[in-house]
Design a protein around this motif. Structure first.
Motif, PDB file in Angstrom:
ATOM      1  N   MET A   1       8.327   2.872 -15.443  1.00 48.53           N
ATOM      2  CA  MET A   1       8.558   2.240 -14.163  1.00 48.53           C
ATOM      3  C   MET A   1       8.509   0.719 -14.355  1.00 48.53           C
ATOM      4  O   MET A   1       7.580   0.197 -14.952  1.00 48.53           O
ATOM      5  CB  MET A   1       7.483   2.701 -13.167  1.00 48.53           C
ATOM      6  CG  MET A   1       7.625   2.086 -11.800  1.00 48.53           C
ATOM      7  SD  MET A   1       6.386   2.623 -10.597  1.00 48.53           S
ATOM      8  CE  MET A   1       7.070   4.188 -10.106  1.00 48.53           C
ATOM      9  N   THR A   2       9.498   0.036 -13.832  1.00 50.86           N
ATOM     10  CA  THR A   2       9.549  -1.418 -13.979  1.00 50.86           C
ATOM     11  C   THR A   2       8.605  -2.092 -12.983  1.00 50.86           C
ATOM     12  O   THR A   2       8.147  -1.471 -12.019  1.00 50.86           O
ATOM     13  CB  THR A   2      10.973  -1.952 -13.730  1.00 50.86           C
ATOM     14  OG1 THR A   2      11.299  -1.748 -12.352  1.00 50.86           O
ATOM     15  CG2 THR A   2      11.992  -1.261 -14.618  1.00 50.86           C
ATOM     16  N   ILE A   3       8.365  -3.359 -13.206  1.00 49.63           N
ATOM     17  CA  ILE A   3       7.542  -4.139 -12.273  1.00 49.63           C
ATOM     18  C   ILE A   3       8.199  -4.161 -10.900  1.00 49.63           C
ATOM     19  O   ILE A   3       7.518  -4.008  -9.877  1.00 49.63           O
ATOM     20  CB  ILE A   3       7.339  -5.575 -12.795  1.00 49.63           C
ATOM     21  CG1 ILE A   3       6.564  -5.578 -14.110  1.00 49.63           C
ATOM     22  CG2 ILE A   3       6.647  -6.450 -11.752  1.00 49.63           C
ATOM     23  CD1 ILE A   3       5.140  -5.098 -13.988  1.00 49.63           C
ATOM     24  N   ASP A   5      10.078  -1.916  -9.572  1.00 49.74           N
ATOM     25  CA  ASP A   5       9.841  -0.599  -8.961  1.00 49.74           C
ATOM     26  C   ASP A   5       8.426  -0.510  -8.394  1.00 49.74           C
ATOM     27  O   ASP A   5       8.219   0.030  -7.302  1.00 49.74           O
ATOM     28  CB  ASP A   5      10.047   0.526  -9.980  1.00 49.74           C
ATOM     29  CG  ASP A   5      11.490   0.684 -10.413  1.00 49.74           C
ATOM     30  OD1 ASP A   5      12.394   0.298  -9.641  1.00 49.74           O
ATOM     31  OD2 ASP A   5      11.712   1.196 -11.534  1.00 49.74           O
ATOM     32  N   GLN A   6       7.465  -1.030  -9.134  1.00 50.29           N
ATOM     33  CA  GLN A   6       6.081  -0.992  -8.684  1.00 50.29           C
ATOM     34  C   GLN A   6       5.896  -1.850  -7.424  1.00 50.29           C
ATOM     35  O   GLN A   6       5.194  -1.440  -6.487  1.00 50.29           O
ATOM     36  CB  GLN A   6       5.151  -1.473  -9.784  1.00 50.29           C
ATOM     37  CG  GLN A   6       5.075  -0.517 -10.962  1.00 50.29           C
ATOM     38  CD  GLN A   6       4.229  -1.074 -12.085  1.00 50.29           C
ATOM     39  OE1 GLN A   6       3.178  -1.656 -11.844  1.00 50.29           O
ATOM     40  NE2 GLN A   6       4.691  -0.891 -13.317  1.00 50.29           N
ATOM     41  N   ILE A   7       6.523  -3.017  -7.406  1.00 52.83           N
ATOM     42  CA  ILE A   7       6.450  -3.874  -6.224  1.00 52.83           C
ATOM     43  C   ILE A   7       7.078  -3.164  -5.032  1.00 52.83           C
ATOM     44  O   ILE A   7       6.517  -3.153  -3.931  1.00 52.83           O
ATOM     45  CB  ILE A   7       7.133  -5.227  -6.495  1.00 52.83           C
ATOM     46  CG1 ILE A   7       6.343  -6.021  -7.536  1.00 52.83           C
ATOM     47  CG2 ILE A   7       7.298  -6.026  -5.202  1.00 52.83           C
ATOM     48  CD1 ILE A   7       7.064  -7.238  -8.072  1.00 52.83           C
ATOM     49  N   GLU A   9       7.416   0.039  -4.521  1.00 55.26           N
ATOM     50  CA  GLU A   9       6.558   1.158  -4.119  1.00 55.26           C
ATOM     51  C   GLU A   9       5.365   0.674  -3.303  1.00 55.26           C
ATOM     52  O   GLU A   9       5.038   1.242  -2.252  1.00 55.26           O
ATOM     53  CB  GLU A   9       6.087   1.909  -5.363  1.00 55.26           C
ATOM     54  CG  GLU A   9       5.266   3.136  -5.061  1.00 55.26           C
ATOM     55  CD  GLU A   9       4.870   3.857  -6.342  1.00 55.26           C
ATOM     56  OE1 GLU A   9       3.657   3.950  -6.596  1.00 55.26           O
ATOM     57  OE2 GLU A   9       5.776   4.308  -7.070  1.00 55.26           O
ATOM     58  N   GLN A  10       4.732  -0.374  -3.775  1.00 55.63           N
ATOM     59  CA  GLN A  10       3.556  -0.904  -3.079  1.00 55.63           C
ATOM     60  C   GLN A  10       3.942  -1.533  -1.733  1.00 55.63           C
ATOM     61  O   GLN A  10       3.247  -1.337  -0.740  1.00 55.63           O
ATOM     62  CB  GLN A  10       2.832  -1.933  -3.951  1.00 55.63           C
ATOM     63  CG  GLN A  10       2.186  -1.346  -5.182  1.00 55.63           C
ATOM     64  CD  GLN A  10       1.114  -0.325  -4.844  1.00 55.63           C
ATOM     65  OE1 GLN A  10       0.298  -0.532  -3.950  1.00 55.63           O
ATOM     66  NE2 GLN A  10       1.117   0.786  -5.555  1.00 55.63           N
ATOM     67  N   GLN A  13       4.412   0.743   1.263  1.00 56.85           N
ATOM     68  CA  GLN A  13       3.209   1.310   1.868  1.00 56.85           C
ATOM     69  C   GLN A  13       2.497   0.332   2.808  1.00 56.85           C
ATOM     70  O   GLN A  13       1.515   0.694   3.454  1.00 56.85           O
ATOM     71  CB  GLN A  13       2.248   1.759   0.767  1.00 56.85           C
ATOM     72  CG  GLN A  13       2.818   2.857  -0.107  1.00 56.85           C
ATOM     73  CD  GLN A  13       1.922   3.187  -1.279  1.00 56.85           C
ATOM     74  OE1 GLN A  13       0.726   2.928  -1.259  1.00 56.85           O
ATOM     75  NE2 GLN A  13       2.494   3.759  -2.317  1.00 56.85           N
TER      76      GLN A  13
END
Length: 56
Positions: A1-3, A5-7, A9-10, A13
């Motif tokens: 997972m790329t950065i 993608d993580q941003i 996802e977070q 939420q």
């Protein structure tokens, strides 16, 4: 997972007001980065052209 993608996802939420604040911060970082690149270009041009300005 790329950065990124993580941003994503977070950020997904977060409540809407916090998501807007996160977006503002991301845009700020992007602008700061682009201005830094622009400043580097201007500095390079200034030093390259310094001798031509003093030439009569």
């Amino acid at each position: 997972m790329t950065i990124a993608d993580q941003i994503f996802e977070q950020a997904g939420q977060l409540p809407e007001p916090l998501a807007r604040e996160a977006l503002d911060f991301v845009l700020f970082l992007r602008t700061r980065h682009e201005r830094g690149e622009w400043r580097n270009l201007m500095d390079a041009q200034s030093s390259a052209l310094a001798g031509t300005r003093d030439n009569d």
